[in-house]
Design a protein around this motif. Structure first.
Motif, PDB file in Angstrom:
ATOM      1  N   ARG A 188       7.604   8.919   9.732  1.00 62.18           N
ATOM      2  CA  ARG A 188       7.256   9.697  10.918  1.00 62.18           C
ATOM      3  C   ARG A 188       6.031  10.572  10.712  1.00 62.18           C
ATOM      4  N   HIS A 189       5.776  11.003   9.500  1.00 61.28           N
ATOM      5  CA  HIS A 189       4.696  11.957   9.273  1.00 61.28           C
ATOM      6  C   HIS A 189       3.569  11.349   8.430  1.00 61.28           C
ATOM      7  N   LEU A 190       3.925  10.859   7.260  1.00 60.35           N
ATOM      8  CA  LEU A 190       2.890  10.390   6.334  1.00 60.35           C
ATOM      9  C   LEU A 190       2.260   9.078   6.789  1.00 60.35           C
ATOM     10  N   LEU A 191       3.081   8.114   7.190  1.00 61.68           N
ATOM     11  CA  LEU A 191       2.568   6.780   7.482  1.00 61.68           C
ATOM     12  C   LEU A 191       1.707   6.747   8.741  1.00 61.68           C
ATOM     13  N   ARG A 192       2.101   7.472   9.761  1.00 61.37           N
ATOM     14  CA  ARG A 192       1.371   7.398  11.035  1.00 61.37           C
ATOM     15  C   ARG A 192      -0.076   7.854  10.881  1.00 61.37           C
ATOM     16  N   ASN A 193      -0.290   8.967  10.220  1.00 65.74           N
ATOM     17  CA  ASN A 193      -1.669   9.433  10.019  1.00 65.74           C
ATOM     18  C   ASN A 193      -2.420   8.559   9.025  1.00 65.74           C
ATOM     19  N   GLY A 215       0.814  -1.214   0.000  1.00 62.44           N
ATOM     20  CA  GLY A 215       0.000   0.000   0.000  1.00 62.44           C
ATOM     21  C   GLY A 215       0.843   1.257   0.000  1.00 62.44           C
ATOM     22  N   VAL A 216       1.932   1.255   0.778  1.00 55.81           N
ATOM     23  CA  VAL A 216       2.819   2.422   0.807  1.00 55.81           C
ATOM     24  C   VAL A 216       3.504   2.609  -0.549  1.00 55.81           C
ATOM     25  N   ILE A 217       3.996   1.514  -1.121  1.00 63.56           N
ATOM     26  CA  ILE A 217       4.688   1.611  -2.418  1.00 63.56           C
ATOM     27  C   ILE A 217       3.756   2.146  -3.495  1.00 63.56           C
ATOM     28  N   THR A 218       2.553   1.571  -3.583  1.00 63.22           N
ATOM     29  CA  THR A 218       1.616   2.010  -4.628  1.00 63.22           C
ATOM     30  C   THR A 218       1.075   3.409  -4.347  1.00 63.22           C
ATOM     31  N   GLY A 219       0.932   3.769  -3.047  1.00 68.19           N
ATOM     32  CA  GLY A 219       0.465   5.122  -2.738  1.00 68.19           C
ATOM     33  C   GLY A 219       1.473   6.179  -3.119  1.00 68.19           C
ATOM     34  N   LEU A 220       2.766   5.876  -2.954  1.00 64.22           N
ATOM     35  CA  LEU A 220       3.816   6.827  -3.339  1.00 64.22           C
ATOM     36  C   LEU A 220       4.044   6.858  -4.846  1.00 64.22           C
ATOM     37  N   LYS A 221       3.656   5.784  -5.537  1.00 61.15           N
ATOM     38  CA  LYS A 221       3.850   5.706  -6.991  1.00 61.15           C
ATOM     39  C   LYS A 221       2.502   5.620  -7.696  1.00 61.15           C
ATOM     40  N   ARG A 222       1.560   6.409  -7.240  1.00 60.05           N
ATOM     41  CA  ARG A 222       0.212   6.359  -7.792  1.00 60.05           C
ATOM     42  C   ARG A 222       0.219   6.714  -9.279  1.00 60.05           C
ATOM     43  N   PRO A 274      14.795  13.990   5.470  1.00 61.01           N
ATOM     44  CA  PRO A 274      14.993  12.845   4.569  1.00 61.01           C
ATOM     45  C   PRO A 274      13.663  12.210   4.167  1.00 61.01           C
ATOM     46  N   ARG A 275      13.629  11.640   2.982  1.00 63.55           N
ATOM     47  CA  ARG A 275      12.390  11.077   2.450  1.00 63.55           C
ATOM     48  C   ARG A 275      11.842   9.976   3.356  1.00 63.55           C
ATOM     49  N   HIS A 276      12.721   9.082   3.848  1.00 62.35           N
ATOM     50  CA  HIS A 276      12.237   7.977   4.671  1.00 62.35           C
ATOM     51  C   HIS A 276      11.635   8.483   5.969  1.00 62.35           C
ATOM     52  N   ARG A 277      12.163   9.593   6.514  1.00 63.91           N
ATOM     53  CA  ARG A 277      11.607  10.145   7.750  1.00 63.91           C
ATOM     54  C   ARG A 277      10.260  10.801   7.490  1.00 63.91           C
ATOM     55  N   VAL A 278      10.131  11.464   6.354  1.00 59.82           N
ATOM     56  CA  VAL A 278       8.847  12.070   6.009  1.00 59.82           C
ATOM     57  C   VAL A 278       7.768  10.993   5.880  1.00 59.82           C
ATOM     58  N   VAL A 279       8.145   9.874   5.262  1.00 61.09           N
ATOM     59  CA  VAL A 279       7.171   8.803   5.042  1.00 61.09           C
ATOM     60  C   VAL A 279       6.813   8.100   6.344  1.00 61.09           C
ATOM     61  N   ASP A 318      -0.765  19.536   3.928  1.00 60.75           N
ATOM     62  CA  ASP A 318       0.152  20.642   4.216  1.00 60.75           C
ATOM     63  C   ASP A 318       1.317  20.196   5.101  1.00 60.75           C
ATOM     64  N   TYR A 319       1.052  19.348   6.086  1.00 58.73           N
ATOM     65  CA  TYR A 319       2.128  18.952   6.996  1.00 58.73           C
ATOM     66  C   TYR A 319       3.199  18.127   6.287  1.00 58.73           C
ATOM     67  N   VAL A 320       2.809  17.399   5.240  1.00 60.49           N
ATOM     68  CA  VAL A 320       3.801  16.640   4.466  1.00 60.49           C
ATOM     69  C   VAL A 320       4.635  17.595   3.628  1.00 60.49           C
ATOM     70  N   ARG A 321       3.993  18.565   2.995  1.00 59.59           N
ATOM     71  CA  ARG A 321       4.746  19.540   2.194  1.00 59.59           C
ATOM     72  C   ARG A 321       5.683  20.357   3.079  1.00 59.59           C
ATOM     73  N   THR A 322       5.243  20.638   4.305  1.00 59.36           N
ATOM     74  CA  THR A 322       6.101  21.389   5.231  1.00 59.36           C
ATOM     75  C   THR A 322       7.325  20.564   5.620  1.00 59.36           C
ATOM     76  N   ALA A 323       7.110  19.286   5.886  1.00 63.57           N
ATOM     77  CA  ALA A 323       8.230  18.420   6.245  1.00 63.57           C
ATOM     78  C   ALA A 323       9.227  18.302   5.098  1.00 63.57           C
ATOM     79  N   VAL A 324       8.719  18.226   3.874  1.00 61.72           N
ATOM     80  CA  VAL A 324       9.609  18.149   2.712  1.00 61.72           C
ATOM     81  C   VAL A 324      10.352  19.466   2.546  1.00 61.72           C
ATOM     82  N   ALA A 325       9.660  20.599   2.759  1.00 58.52           N
ATOM     83  CA  ALA A 325      10.300  21.912   2.610  1.00 58.52           C
ATOM     84  C   ALA A 325      11.393  22.118   3.653  1.00 58.52           C
ATOM     85  N   LYS A 326      11.273  21.496   4.819  1.00 56.55           N
ATOM     86  CA  LYS A 326      12.310  21.604   5.838  1.00 56.55           C
ATOM     87  C   LYS A 326      13.569  20.839   5.465  1.00 56.55           C
ATOM     88  N   GLY A 327      13.491  20.011   4.431  1.00 56.49           N
ATOM     89  CA  GLY A 327      14.651  19.246   4.007  1.00 56.49           C
ATOM     90  C   GLY A 327      14.822  17.928   4.741  1.00 56.49           C
TER      91      GLY A 327
END
Length: 307
Positions: free
Chosen positions: A222-227, A116-123, A215-220, A204-213
């Protein structure tokens, strides 16, 4: 949190009573259980009356239910028509089905959420389309077809597994039956995770995390996956009881003597004590699983508070 848990536990009481009453009434209208105790020939009136008195079937249904519930709260789930206590049947059946359910839940969490994570990121990409088609096929094919095909190919033709599980039912022999049992739910978990990931990815919180620089795995993770896991956890939590109670087909195919096998035998022989006893425990499993899922929401999303 403590008051919320107490309130939920109190709410479980009428739900438990209502569910067990409904089950008791439905089982008692299946037919005359005494008719099957004398074999193909009809019981003579004296024997039938004695058996009804012995098992308490001569009393009104409401009185049978009150007597049964009173015994349940003392740990007595009644006696099967073969003279064996239902608790002994539970002691031998539930550990087997619990191991089978753990294997199925493991496949749902590891394979379903990962896909689900792989296909959601590569929709919209080929891998997304391929997984969606595969899950659609899995959902469309009945479980008994999947189970019989795997049993024939892996067990009979290729000899990779035992066609039937041994009475001890160790974990290594439950891998294929667990995969069969989890197949449809695994497909739903994959599609549910994919949809949730794809929707939250634009938040918005995902875009903010990416804008802070970050790492991709942490964004996925710590932020994206939990919610995104909140609806998935809801599905898996309610699916625990469904897997335990709905394993009749899988256990019949692989000759697993678990809860599904005992329920099948109880329904086939119109053994009301066995059916009601096992389903009563499954009701408790559903209620406890739903409570744990609700409490897990606050772990996944700190914004959730319980009054």
């Amino acid at each position: 949190m403590g008051r919320y848990v107490v309130r939920r536990l109190l709410q479980m009481i009428p739900v438990f009573i209502g569910a067990t009453l409904l089950i008791f009434l439905m089982v008692n209208v299946m037919g005359d259980p005494i008719a099957g105790l004398c074999g193909d020939r009809q019981c003579d009136p004296a024997t039938a009356a004695q058996l009804r008195k012995e098992f308490g079937l001569d009393k009104p249904v409401w009185q049978q239910y009150l007597t049964y519930m009173g015994n349940v709260f003392t740990g007595d789930f009644g006696t099967a028509f073969n003279g064996q206590p239902v608790t002994e049947l539970m002691a031998s059946a539930f550990p087997v089905t619990i191991r089978l359910t753990l294997v199925a839940i493991f496949f749902e969490i590891v394979i379903g959420i990962t896909l689900g994570v792989i296909t959601g990121l590569k929709r919209g990409r080929p891998v997304d389309t391929g997984v969606l088609l595969l899950t659609l096929v899995v959902i469309s094919v009945p479980t008994f077809v999947t189970g019989l095909l795997l049993q024939l190919l892996l067990g009979v033709e290729w000899g990779w597994i035992r066609p039937s599980v041994s009475p001890e039912a160790p974990f290594d022999e439950l891998i294929v039956p667990g995969l069969v049992l989890a197949s449809v739910s695994l497909a739903y978990v994959t599609r549910l995770t994919r949809t949730s990931i794809a929707e939250n990815r634009r938040s918005d919180y995902v875009r903010t995390a990416v804008a802070k620089g970050l790492p991709r795995h942490r964004v996925v993770t710590r932020h994206l996956l939990r919610n995104s896991l909140i609806p998935v956890v809801t599905f898996i939590g309610t699916d625990i009881g469904a897997l335990m109670g709905g394993a009749i087909v899988t256990e019949r195919i692989f000759n697993i003597h678990g809860v599904g096998y005992q329920l099948y035998q109880g329904i086939l022989r119109q053994n009301t004590q066995t059916v009601v006893g096992f389903v009563t425990v499954l009701v408790l499993v559903f209620l406890v699983a739903n409570l744990l899922v609700d409490l897990l929401y606050a772990v996944l999303d700190p914004r959730i508070r319980y009054a």
